[in-house]
Design an enzyme around this catalytic site. Structure first.
Site, short mmCIF file in Angstrom:
data_model
loop_
_atom_site.label_atom_id
_atom_site.label_comp_id
_atom_site.label_asym_id
_atom_site.label_seq_id
_atom_site.Cartn_x
_atom_site.Cartn_y
_atom_site.Cartn_z
N LYS A 38 0.85 -1.20 0.00
CA LYS A 38 0.00 0.00 0.00
C LYS A 38 0.88 1.25 0.00
CE LYS A 38 -0.28 -0.25 5.06
NZ LYS A 38 -1.11 -0.65 6.20
N ARG A 136 -10.70 -0.27 14.80
CA ARG A 136 -10.59 0.50 13.56
C ARG A 136 -11.55 -0.15 12.57
NH1 ARG A 136 -4.55 1.36 11.19
NH2 ARG A 136 -5.14 -0.48 10.01
N TYR A 270 14.53 30.50 6.76
CA TYR A 270 13.39 31.28 7.23
C TYR A 270 13.35 31.39 8.75
CZ TYR A 270 11.44 30.68 2.53
OH TYR A 270 11.21 30.69 1.18
N MET A 318 10.40 24.47 1.73
CA MET A 318 9.65 23.59 0.83
C MET A 318 10.56 22.75 -0.06
SD MET A 318 6.65 24.57 -1.91
CE MET A 318 5.61 25.37 -0.72
C1 LIG Z 1 -0.39 -1.73 6.81
C2 LIG Z 1 -1.02 -3.00 7.19
C3 LIG Z 1 -0.25 -4.16 7.40
C4 LIG Z 1 1.26 -4.14 7.41
O1 LIG Z 1 1.69 -3.58 8.64
P1 LIG Z 1 3.25 -3.53 8.99
O2 LIG Z 1 3.29 -3.14 10.41
O3 LIG Z 1 3.84 -2.50 8.09
O4 LIG Z 1 3.78 -4.89 8.72
C5 LIG Z 1 -0.90 -5.35 7.63
N1 LIG Z 1 -2.26 -5.40 7.68
C6 LIG Z 1 -3.02 -4.31 7.52
C7 LIG Z 1 -4.50 -4.41 7.61
C8 LIG Z 1 -2.45 -3.07 7.28
O5 LIG Z 1 -3.21 -1.99 7.13
#
Ligand SMILES: *Cc1c(COP(=O)(O)O)cnc(C)c1O
Length: 395
Positions: A38, A136, A270, A318
């Site tokens: 992801k 979640r 800055y 930036m």
């Molecule tokens: C991101 C994610 C993972 C991987 O988590 P890591 O800690 O990076 O190994 C696994 N399962 C779900 C549902 C996630 O959102």
């Protein structure tokens, strides 16, 4: 890498990624491995990383977004692929047609999958997610019976096959946290209930990277490893990557854009948060928060220049930040290493996380597409599924 005429580059070592996948598979020898790609493979580039993970034996790829899963299919990935973060509208039909395993956390999603199945004229693969205590996504234990019953009915009607039952940990990066055991108990009960109702999931899974590294009893049929694939430790309590034989995959470097001798008392960047303590040499690193360098690194982040660690002087802007080299010499074009495996004395992504009040995950993932990714270690004769070499850089 110094001769590459680029402002900055994120060098992605796919040989290290493949080696990490093999290390993780060896740590979970009875389970299959899912490489989580992801968020553009945590900033490393989704398609090349997924391909490398497959070559090293990842039976599964995982994505959060449907757009990510469909982009992998468009790039030619044909293996098992789980996608878990759905909103109404999916697109579920495209996912069914692309043979994506669809995570379902509630009845609304199951209904949309069934509509997609009717439109596509082919059955779906569905994995039911239970919220065992992360709070979640996922079906609550109270709604689990209804979701299992609806999925079982759809399965008996031939509309779908339930390929998995799964969940996600809240505190696996804090070894010994009581929630780990509590979540495992809820998970085992949820799996047992689903199986008693006639479901026969191919894969039951709950382990993320920290659980894969430290909790063998959580491995079940599949481990979902993200950050560890990229050679980053989930947390200091878990250990360093090297403790597990993992190697950071990304090295972020830049070419110095300016080096100049300046007097003492000069305000730098800055807000003049830094003032030169005496006559000194300032180097300009052409990376800033538009590239994903945290502005919180102002005055605290470190980079390696000429073999020495130097702290960021003043604010990260930036596009650029300044480093005070003291009486060291340097030239425009010399390399600044922001983070990498640490072999040369450069900071790691975890060091940047500590310096900026965040975690290694965020440091690597936030590097934006403005920074070209350069792939090395693309090919390896020892690969299990070796394919023709594809050298070079990709944006
Ligand atoms: C991101 C994610 C993972 C991987 O988590 P890591 O800690 O990076 O190994 C696994 N399962 C779900 C549902 C996630 O959102």
């Amino acid at each position: 890498m110094n001769e590459t005429p680029m402002r900055a580059r994120a060098v992605v070592d796919l040989a290290a990624l493949r080696a990490n996948v093999r290390v993780l598979r060896a740590l979970a020898p009875k389970a299959q491995l899912m490489a989580v790609v992801k968020a553009n493979a945590y900033g490393h580039g989704m398609v090349p990383c997924a391909r490398a993970a497959r070559r090293a034996g990842a039976a599964w790829i995982g994505t959060a977004l449907p757009t990510e899963a469909l982009a992998l299919r468009a790039a030619g990935d044909r293996g098992r692929l789980l996608c878990w973060l759905w909103t109404p509208g999916g697109p579920f039909r495209e996912a069914v047609e692309a043979d994506v395993d669809i995570s379902v956390s509630g009845l609304w999603a199951l209904e949309e999958v069934l509509a997609a199945v009717r439109a596509a004229g082919r059955p779906a693969r569905v994995q039911l997610k239970i919220d065992t205590g992360l709070g979640r996504n996922g079906c609550t234990p109270g709604d689990w019976e209804k979701l299992v019953a609806a999925a079982r009915e759809a399965e008996l009607g031939g509309a779908l096959r339930v390929t998995g039952v799964w969940s996600h940990f809240a505190c696996a990066d804090e070894p010994g946290h009581p929630s780990i055991r509590a979540q495992l108990d809820v998970f085992r009960d949820a799996v047992a209930y689903a199986e008693a109702q006639g479901l026969a999931p191919e894969v039951r899974h709950i382990a993320n990277s920290p659980a894969t590294l430290t909790l063998p009893e959580t491995h079940f049929d599949l481990v979902r490893t993200g950050v560890a694939v990229y050679g980053i430790s989930p947390s200091p309590e878990i250990g360093t990557p090297a403790d597990f034989g993992l190697r950071p995959v990304m090295t972020l470097t830049a070419s110095l854009a300016s080096v100049k001798r300046v007097p003492g008392g000069l305000g730098v960047s800055y807000g003049h948060q830094y003032t030169t303590p005496g006559e000194t040499t300032l180097a300009l690193v052409p990376l800033g928060y538009a590239d994903g360098i945290p502005r919180a690194a102002s005055g605290t982040g470190e980079v390696l220049i000429g073999g020495r660690r130097r702290r960021i002087a003043g604010r990260v802007a930036m596009d650029q930040f300044v480093v005070d080299l003291g009486d060291d010499t340097a030239e425009p074009g010399d390399e600044a290493v922001l983070f990498g495996p640490g072999d040369r004395g450069e900071p790691t992504a975890e060091d940047w996380g500590r310096a900026t009040g965040t975690i290694g995950y965020e440091v690597i993932t936030r590097i934006t597409r403005r920074v070209p990714r350069v792939y090395v270690g693309v090919e390896d004769e020892n690969d299990e599924n070796a394919a023709p070499a594809e050298p070079g850089a990709a944006g």
